[in-house]
Design an enzyme around this catalytic site. Structure first.
Site, PDB file in Angstrom:
ATOM      1  N   TYR A 245       2.104   8.075   4.794  1.00  0.00           N
ATOM      2  CA  TYR A 245       1.017   8.750   4.087  1.00  0.00           C
ATOM      3  C   TYR A 245       0.836  10.159   4.655  1.00  0.00           C
ATOM      4  O   TYR A 245       1.268  10.442   5.774  1.00  0.00           O
ATOM      5  CB  TYR A 245      -0.318   8.017   4.289  1.00  0.00           C
ATOM      6  CG  TYR A 245      -0.353   6.588   3.839  1.00  0.00           C
ATOM      7  CD1 TYR A 245      -0.492   6.270   2.497  1.00  0.00           C
ATOM      8  CD2 TYR A 245      -0.282   5.546   4.766  1.00  0.00           C
ATOM      9  CE1 TYR A 245      -0.558   4.946   2.081  1.00  0.00           C
ATOM     10  CE2 TYR A 245      -0.344   4.222   4.363  1.00  0.00           C
ATOM     11  CZ  TYR A 245      -0.480   3.928   3.020  1.00  0.00           C
ATOM     12  OH  TYR A 245      -0.533   2.624   2.618  1.00  0.00           O
TER      13      TYR A 245
ATOM     14  N   HIS B 160      -0.380   2.179  -7.471  1.00  0.00           N
ATOM     15  CA  HIS B 160      -0.654   1.437  -6.234  1.00  0.00           C
ATOM     16  C   HIS B 160      -1.012  -0.013  -6.535  1.00  0.00           C
ATOM     17  O   HIS B 160      -1.840  -0.628  -5.854  1.00  0.00           O
ATOM     18  CB  HIS B 160      -1.782   2.103  -5.439  1.00  0.00           C
ATOM     19  CG  HIS B 160      -1.566   2.072  -3.948  1.00  0.00           C
ATOM     20  ND1 HIS B 160      -1.026   3.122  -3.250  1.00  0.00           N
ATOM     21  CD2 HIS B 160      -1.800   1.109  -3.018  1.00  0.00           C
ATOM     22  CE1 HIS B 160      -0.955   2.814  -1.967  1.00  0.00           C
ATOM     23  NE2 HIS B 160      -1.420   1.594  -1.810  1.00  0.00           N
TER      24      HIS B 160
END
Length: 389
Positions: A129, A275
């Site tokens: 991330y 996601h």
């Protein structure tokens, strides 16, 4: 319990896991409408059945970023996979390796990079991330590259955590969460023995390596919540693109303009993804987002897709809609939770068998032939029109 299809593993996982873990992987954001629509709208994609074409020779393999894959499938990065089976990341990676498909290690895995890589032969993929803690990002990239990871999967759709209401009800978060988790574990002795006792250490392996001390699972939600970076922009990825020597995927693309930006940025591929419905409820399911993205950038960049894929038939549908490859998350975690490495291996075999059936009955002999010609133009089931006339 008899396992005859990939979806059977969900119920097997529900029975074996403490509720806080089952609902963490099973749930989505807000009212979970996008979570459900991912599955439902993909199932609505209508295929053209063709017959009498001599379908004895079928090939499910592809080449992607210089690697030969036995299936157009990669295992997605899933946080704390090691809580679903004993050293779960290692077991899942070994199953994927034996089948000839990539495994992607989450940066918030239980097992660190250095534990997983020596157990497999093919190069591992690594996920990261954009975090406020740039020191951790640099450390993780250096370690992944030193370990020979071939592909970086950069997740960009988590500048803030999604509102996952199930977690508060299940005990993953909320009041007295630790006590509730302990009580649930006591009531699931098989999991407690296999993972709770023999699956230790229960920490965030990659983050613990960086800090030089144990960062336990009780810190999982807190660390991520404090370190997600809402200021993220394309310029924040430039130093990573310069540093990383392998292929780089941008995961979390739902809009054609963002896909075009990824091409201009110089990414090797994108992952069309919401996601798994775990971030913003109400966004497009990936089966609906994929075709216009493919129209915009197909051939300029590799297109992968996840969210809602539960079967080999779903894999075929996604490739027909414009993907070059698919990624699966929940499907393999259910199998891992139910039966460890053997469960993941069996799941991948089931996906391939289902692909063979779909290919035979649509008269498609290889992945390269999976195009929109396989689909019924303007095809619909129920009241959802999926492709233009």
């Amino acid at each position: 319990m008899i396992i005859s299809s990939p979806t059977d593993y969900r119920e097997a996982a529900r029975r074996r896991l403490p509720p806080f873990l089952f609902h963490y992987i099973d749930g989505g954001a807000y009212a979970e409408k996008t979570l459900r629509r991912n599955v439902e709208e993909l199932a609505e994609v209508a295929l053209r059945q063709r017959v009498l074409r001599d379908m004895r020779q079928l090939d499910t393999s592809i080449e992607l970023f210089g690697e030969k894959l036995a299936l157009p499938v990669a295992l997605s990065p899933v946080g704390i996979t090691g809580m679903y089976a004993r050293r779960g990341e290692v077991q899942a990676a070994m199953a994927a390796d034996a089948k000839g498909v990539p495994f992607t290690l989450s940066s918030v895995s239980v097992c660190p990079i250095e534990e997983v890589v020596p157990r497999i032969k093919r190069p591992m993929w690594f996920q990261l991330y954009v975090l406020k803690d740039r020191g951790f990002m640099k450390n993780a990239l250096e370690r992944a590259q030193a370990a020979g990871c071939s592909t970086l999967v950069f997740t960009v759709d988590m500048p803030v955590p999604g509102a996952r209401y199930r977690d508060a009800h299940s005990g993953m978060s909320g009041p007295n969460a630790a006590l509730r988790r302990y009580a649930q574990a006591v009531l699931h002795p098989r999991w407690s023995w296999d993972v709770g006792l023999w699956g230790r250490p229960h920490d965030l392996g990659n983050i613990s390596r960086y800090f030089g001390k144990t960062i336990g699972l009780e810190d999982y939600m807190g660390y991520l919540g404090e370190n997600f970076d809402p200021s993220i922009s394309w310029k924040d990825l430039e130093w990573i693109r310069e540093f990383w020597k392998g292929a780089m995927l941008i995961k979390g693309i739902l809009d054609p303009d963002d896909a075009r930006d990824a091409v201009r940025f110089g990414a090797d591929g994108i992952v069309v993804s919401n996601h798994g419905g775990r971030q913003l409820d109400g966004v497009l399911p990936t089966a609906r987002a994929l075709p216009p993205i493919a129209d915009a950038v197909k051939g300029q960049i590799k297109i992968l897709v996840d969210s809602g894929i539960r079967s080999g038939l779903d894999v075929v549908r996604m490739l027909a809609l414009g993907a070059d490859c698919t990624m699966i998350g929940r499907a393999y975690i259910y199998a891992l939770a139910a039966a460890g490495q053997a469960g993941v291996a069996n799941l991948l075999d089931l996906l391939q068998k289902e692909m063979h059936v779909a290919m035979t009955l649509t008269s498609v002999k290889n992945v390269g032939e999976m195009t929109r010609d396989m689909l019924v133009r303007g095809g619909h089931q129920g009241d959802r029109v999926l492709l233009p006339e």
